[in-house]
Design a protein around this motif. Structure first.
Motif, PDB file in Angstrom:
ATOM      1  N   THR A  53      78.461  30.881  30.713  1.00  0.00           N
ATOM      2  CA  THR A  53      79.223  31.924  30.015  1.00  0.00           C
ATOM      3  C   THR A  53      78.898  31.975  28.524  1.00  0.00           C
ATOM      4  O   THR A  53      79.106  33.003  27.883  1.00  0.00           O
ATOM      5  N   ARG A  54      78.397  30.873  27.969  1.00  0.00           N
ATOM      6  CA  ARG A  54      78.036  30.876  26.544  1.00  0.00           C
ATOM      7  C   ARG A  54      76.808  31.739  26.257  1.00  0.00           C
ATOM      8  O   ARG A  54      76.508  32.042  25.100  1.00  0.00           O
ATOM      9  N   LEU A  55      76.090  32.099  27.316  1.00  0.00           N
ATOM     10  CA  LEU A  55      74.910  32.962  27.173  1.00  0.00           C
ATOM     11  C   LEU A  55      75.235  34.426  27.480  1.00  0.00           C
ATOM     12  O   LEU A  55      74.331  35.245  27.553  1.00  0.00           O
ATOM     13  N   HIS A  56      76.514  34.723  27.647  1.00  0.00           N
ATOM     14  CA  HIS A  56      76.914  36.115  27.915  1.00  0.00           C
ATOM     15  C   HIS A  56      77.085  36.853  26.583  1.00  0.00           C
ATOM     16  O   HIS A  56      78.193  37.186  26.163  1.00  0.00           O
ATOM     17  N   SER A  57      75.978  37.081  25.927  1.00  0.00           N
ATOM     18  CA  SER A  57      75.945  37.776  24.636  1.00  0.00           C
ATOM     19  C   SER A  57      74.881  38.866  24.700  1.00  0.00           C
ATOM     20  O   SER A  57      74.042  38.879  25.601  1.00  0.00           O
ATOM     21  N   PRO A  58      74.901  39.831  23.738  1.00  0.00           N
ATOM     22  CA  PRO A  58      73.908  40.913  23.771  1.00  0.00           C
ATOM     23  C   PRO A  58      72.461  40.433  23.818  1.00  0.00           C
ATOM     24  O   PRO A  58      71.646  40.970  24.568  1.00  0.00           O
ATOM     25  N   MET A  59      72.134  39.397  23.047  1.00  0.00           N
ATOM     26  CA  MET A  59      70.756  38.906  22.998  1.00  0.00           C
ATOM     27  C   MET A  59      70.287  38.465  24.393  1.00  0.00           C
ATOM     28  O   MET A  59      69.197  38.829  24.849  1.00  0.00           O
ATOM     29  N   LEU A 110      59.115  49.890  30.194  1.00  0.00           N
ATOM     30  CA  LEU A 110      60.399  49.193  30.154  1.00  0.00           C
ATOM     31  C   LEU A 110      60.311  47.950  29.267  1.00  0.00           C
ATOM     32  O   LEU A 110      61.248  47.649  28.511  1.00  0.00           O
ATOM     33  N   ASP A 111      59.211  47.233  29.342  1.00  0.00           N
ATOM     34  CA  ASP A 111      58.983  46.090  28.449  1.00  0.00           C
ATOM     35  C   ASP A 111      59.054  46.516  26.984  1.00  0.00           C
ATOM     36  O   ASP A 111      59.702  45.848  26.151  1.00  0.00           O
ATOM     37  N   ASP A 112      58.387  47.629  26.659  1.00  0.00           N
ATOM     38  CA  ASP A 112      58.376  48.128  25.278  1.00  0.00           C
ATOM     39  C   ASP A 112      59.781  48.445  24.791  1.00  0.00           C
ATOM     40  O   ASP A 112      60.187  48.051  23.689  1.00  0.00           O
ATOM     41  N   PHE A 113      60.544  49.182  25.607  1.00  0.00           N
ATOM     42  CA  PHE A 113      61.889  49.597  25.200  1.00  0.00           C
ATOM     43  C   PHE A 113      62.841  48.405  25.072  1.00  0.00           C
ATOM     44  O   PHE A 113      63.679  48.367  24.167  1.00  0.00           O
ATOM     45  N   LEU A 114      62.724  47.446  25.993  1.00  0.00           N
ATOM     46  CA  LEU A 114      63.598  46.272  25.919  1.00  0.00           C
ATOM     47  C   LEU A 114      63.289  45.419  24.691  1.00  0.00           C
ATOM     48  O   LEU A 114      64.209  44.905  24.034  1.00  0.00           O
ATOM     49  N   LEU A 115      62.011  45.276  24.348  1.00  0.00           N
ATOM     50  CA  LEU A 115      61.647  44.531  23.139  1.00  0.00           C
ATOM     51  C   LEU A 115      62.178  45.228  21.891  1.00  0.00           C
ATOM     52  O   LEU A 115      62.602  44.579  20.936  1.00  0.00           O
ATOM     53  N   THR A 116      62.159  46.559  21.906  1.00  0.00           N
ATOM     54  CA  THR A 116      62.712  47.328  20.786  1.00  0.00           C
ATOM     55  C   THR A 116      64.211  47.104  20.668  1.00  0.00           C
ATOM     56  O   THR A 116      64.747  46.929  19.565  1.00  0.00           O
ATOM     57  N   SER A 117      64.915  47.119  21.808  1.00  0.00           N
ATOM     58  CA  SER A 117      66.364  46.883  21.812  1.00  0.00           C
ATOM     59  C   SER A 117      66.689  45.480  21.304  1.00  0.00           C
ATOM     60  O   SER A 117      67.655  45.288  20.553  1.00  0.00           O
ATOM     61  N   MET A 118      65.884  44.503  21.689  1.00  0.00           N
ATOM     62  CA  MET A 118      66.104  43.132  21.223  1.00  0.00           C
ATOM     63  C   MET A 118      65.871  43.013  19.719  1.00  0.00           C
ATOM     64  O   MET A 118      66.578  42.265  19.027  1.00  0.00           O
ATOM     65  N   ALA A 119      64.898  43.760  19.211  1.00  0.00           N
ATOM     66  CA  ALA A 119      64.648  43.750  17.765  1.00  0.00           C
ATOM     67  C   ALA A 119      65.841  44.350  17.018  1.00  0.00           C
ATOM     68  O   ALA A 119      66.257  43.831  15.969  1.00  0.00           O
ATOM     69  N   TYR A 120      66.418  45.432  17.556  1.00  0.00           N
ATOM     70  CA  TYR A 120      67.597  46.051  16.930  1.00  0.00           C
ATOM     71  C   TYR A 120      68.781  45.085  16.965  1.00  0.00           C
ATOM     72  O   TYR A 120      69.543  44.979  15.989  1.00  0.00           O
ATOM     73  N   ASP A 121      68.929  44.367  18.090  1.00  0.00           N
ATOM     74  CA  ASP A 121      70.009  43.373  18.211  1.00  0.00           C
ATOM     75  C   ASP A 121      69.876  42.303  17.139  1.00  0.00           C
ATOM     76  O   ASP A 121      70.860  41.917  16.495  1.00  0.00           O
ATOM     77  N   CYS A 127      71.323  41.203   9.544  1.00  0.00           N
ATOM     78  CA  CYS A 127      71.587  42.061   8.372  1.00  0.00           C
ATOM     79  C   CYS A 127      73.035  42.527   8.282  1.00  0.00           C
ATOM     80  O   CYS A 127      73.519  42.838   7.192  1.00  0.00           O
ATOM     81  N   HIS A 128      73.752  42.599   9.419  1.00  0.00           N
ATOM     82  CA  HIS A 128      75.155  43.043   9.423  1.00  0.00           C
ATOM     83  C   HIS A 128      75.981  42.111  10.307  1.00  0.00           C
ATOM     84  O   HIS A 128      76.555  42.535  11.320  1.00  0.00           O
ATOM     85  N   PRO A 129      76.053  40.826   9.948  1.00  0.00           N
ATOM     86  CA  PRO A 129      76.726  39.848  10.826  1.00  0.00           C
ATOM     87  C   PRO A 129      78.206  40.122  11.033  1.00  0.00           C
ATOM     88  O   PRO A 129      78.747  39.842  12.103  1.00  0.00           O
ATOM     89  N   LEU A 130      78.896  40.674  10.021  1.00  0.00           N
ATOM     90  CA  LEU A 130      80.330  40.933  10.146  1.00  0.00           C
ATOM     91  C   LEU A 130      80.629  42.055  11.144  1.00  0.00           C
ATOM     92  O   LEU A 130      81.706  42.094  11.736  1.00  0.00           O
ATOM     93  N   HIS A 131      79.684  42.965  11.290  1.00  0.00           N
ATOM     94  CA  HIS A 131      79.892  44.099  12.196  1.00  0.00           C
ATOM     95  C   HIS A 131      79.212  43.907  13.545  1.00  0.00           C
ATOM     96  O   HIS A 131      79.239  44.802  14.391  1.00  0.00           O
ATOM     97  N   TYR A 132      78.588  42.743  13.732  1.00  0.00           N
ATOM     98  CA  TYR A 132      77.754  42.547  14.923  1.00  0.00           C
ATOM     99  C   TYR A 132      78.527  42.725  16.229  1.00  0.00           C
ATOM    100  O   TYR A 132      78.116  43.477  17.110  1.00  0.00           O
ATOM    101  N   THR A 133      79.660  42.049  16.359  1.00  0.00           N
ATOM    102  CA  THR A 133      80.404  42.105  17.621  1.00  0.00           C
ATOM    103  C   THR A 133      80.959  43.500  17.895  1.00  0.00           C
ATOM    104  O   THR A 133      81.112  43.891  19.053  1.00  0.00           O
TER     105      THR A 133
END
Length: 479
Positions: A53-59, A110-121, A127-133
């Protein structure tokens, strides 16, 4: 629009890797080991993320999808290569080759898009840790992954359809144009209806241009709601311009013909802007849901990034849907009767003129109809259901009126747009009343884009105030 004969091609030959025969065994063992390590390693990642459950995060949510994609990506090519090495067989069936190509393109994208999403995450986390969650909530993560899958599927499907068209021997059909029968009005009434539709079209264009101008010039309208509204106004102008000008030209010249290329182009853009309207109305409903149900998180969640993402995805999905139907239509041949009982090139009317098997086209219409019309409508209804539940909890009448004022205009547009579409397609008239269906089509192709500017200007206080400020500024400058 082509008369096609199936190609005699039944299989291809895969020449494989440039390795000597005596090295086949060694390379077979090497690639088998690499493939098993890839599959087992990524399955281990999936298992760990699922159980801990500790790995149930966006990343790790994105990482789990990336692991699944990598397993699938390897499985598209490596097993066939290993089989060919072991059996010394180089052949692959035509259907197998096309299928392999489709899934190779799909998982590459799909690989390309998922890597892009991970970069945004990672960008939001650092850069915005307070607003992350708040920003990287379950909704946005699911949206990013869903959009990645849909876009990858659409791109692979378009390439596959184009390839299958090239792999057929085609003879050019003698058909070069269709006939648009137009609206069911008498010849002596053509002048009256020409003036009426010309006035409606000019009002639609000018009204929506006024909305664009007000939003562009008034800084107080630079909010997510009006960002979506500006795109809706642009879409309504384009939507009307796809069908009405051609209808007016035919009325004035008494001509009914439309070239084959013009008909296909008109159908493509009609489907494109119809889908775009649906997705934009859904985005606006989500915006209203956040504004009323989660006002404290509204400015954080509905930032410029998410708004741009929603609009971009809307444009891409609409383009993919329209292109999908257009490519399928170009595979069909047509009978001698090329008269379209409509005032524009409607997909359903074109399929009825075809001599080919249209079962695949009908399946695509049903599938895309669920994705482009039904799902957005369900999302809108859920949003307004949540909004209604929140409004009922407000103790004061003033609070209820304020909440309703923020979404009354949008709800009016949604009711008008979807009401006419549901009445036309889900409760169609009988086959003998074709004229009623044609007239009903006028409601959502001509009337709805016309009423949008009036609804958003007469029912919306912000737009009225912006218009008053613009008129006052113009009056001051003219003095």
């Amino acid at each position: 629009m082509k008369r096609e004969k199936n190609s005699s091609v039944s299989e291809f030959l895969l020449l494989g890797l440039p390795i000597r025969p005596e090295q086949q065994g060694m390379f077979f063992a090497l690639f088998l080991g690499v493939y098993l390590t890839t599959v087992l390693g990524n399955l281990l990642i999936l298992l760990l993320i699922r159980l801990d459950t500790r790995l149930h995060s966006p990343m790790y949510f994105f990482l789990s999808h990336l692991a699944l994609t990598d397993v699938s990506f390897s499985s598209v090519t490596v097993p066939k290569m290993l089989i060919n090495m072991q059996t010394r067989d180089q052949s692959i069936p035509y259907a197998g080759c096309v299928t392999q190509m489709y899934f190779f393109l799909f998982f590459t994208d799909l690989d390309d898009f998922l890597l892009t999403s991970m970069a945004y995450d990672r960008y939001v986390a650092i850069c915005h840790p307070l607003h992350y969650t708040t920003v990287m909530g379950q909704g946005l993560c699911t949206l990013l992954v869903t959009a990645s899958w849909i876009l990858s599927c659409a791109n692979a499907l378009c390439h596959t359809l184009l390839l299958t068209r090239l792999m057929k021997r085609e003879n050019q059909s003698s058909m070069s144009e269709f006939l648009l029968l137009g609206l069911p009005i008498r010849p002596e009434q053509q002048g009256v209806f020409f003036a009426l539709f010309l006035g409606v079209y000019l009002t639609t264009v000018l009204g929506n241009l006024l909305i664009l101008l007000l939003i562009r010039l008034d800084a107080r309208l630079h909010t997510p709601m009006y960002f979506f509204l500006s795109h809706l106004a642009l879409t309504d102008i384009s939507f009307s311009s796809v069908t009405v000008p051609k209808m007016l030209i035919n009325m004035q010249t008494q001509g009914q013909s439309i070239p084959y290329a013009g008909c296909v182009t008109q159908m493509y853009f009609f489907l494109f802007f119809t889908g775009l309207d649906d997705f934009l109305l859904t985005s606006m409903a989500y915006d209203r849901y956040m504004a009323i149900c989660h006002p404290l998180h509204y400015t954080t969640v509905m930032g410029q990034g998410l708004c741009t993402l929603l609009v971009t995805v809307s444009w891409i999905l609409s383009c993919a849907n329209a292109l999908y139907h257009t490519l399928l239509l170009t595979q069909l041949s047509f009978c001698a009767d090329l008269s379209i009982p409509h005032f524009f090139c409607d997909l359903d009317a074109l399929l009825k003129l075809s001599c080919s098997d249209t079962s695949l086209n009908e399946l695509a219409i049903f599938t895309a109809g669920v994705a482009v019309i039904v799902l957005p409508l369900v999302c809108i209804l859920i949003s307004y259901g949540r909004i209604g539940a929140t409004i009922l909890k407000v103790p004061s009448t003033k609070g209820i009126c304020k909440a309703l004022s923020t979404c009354g205009s949008h709800l009016s547009v949604v009711s008008l747009y979807y009401g006419t579409i549901i009445g036309l397609y889900f409760f169609p008239s009988s086959s003998t009343s074709r004229d009623k269906s044609t007239i009903a089509s006028v409601m959502y192709t001509v009337v709805t884009p016309l009423l949008n500017p009036f609804i958003y200007s007469l029912r919306n206080r912000d737009m009225k105030e912006a218009l008053e400020r613009l008129l006052h500024r113009a009056k001051v400058l003219s003095q």
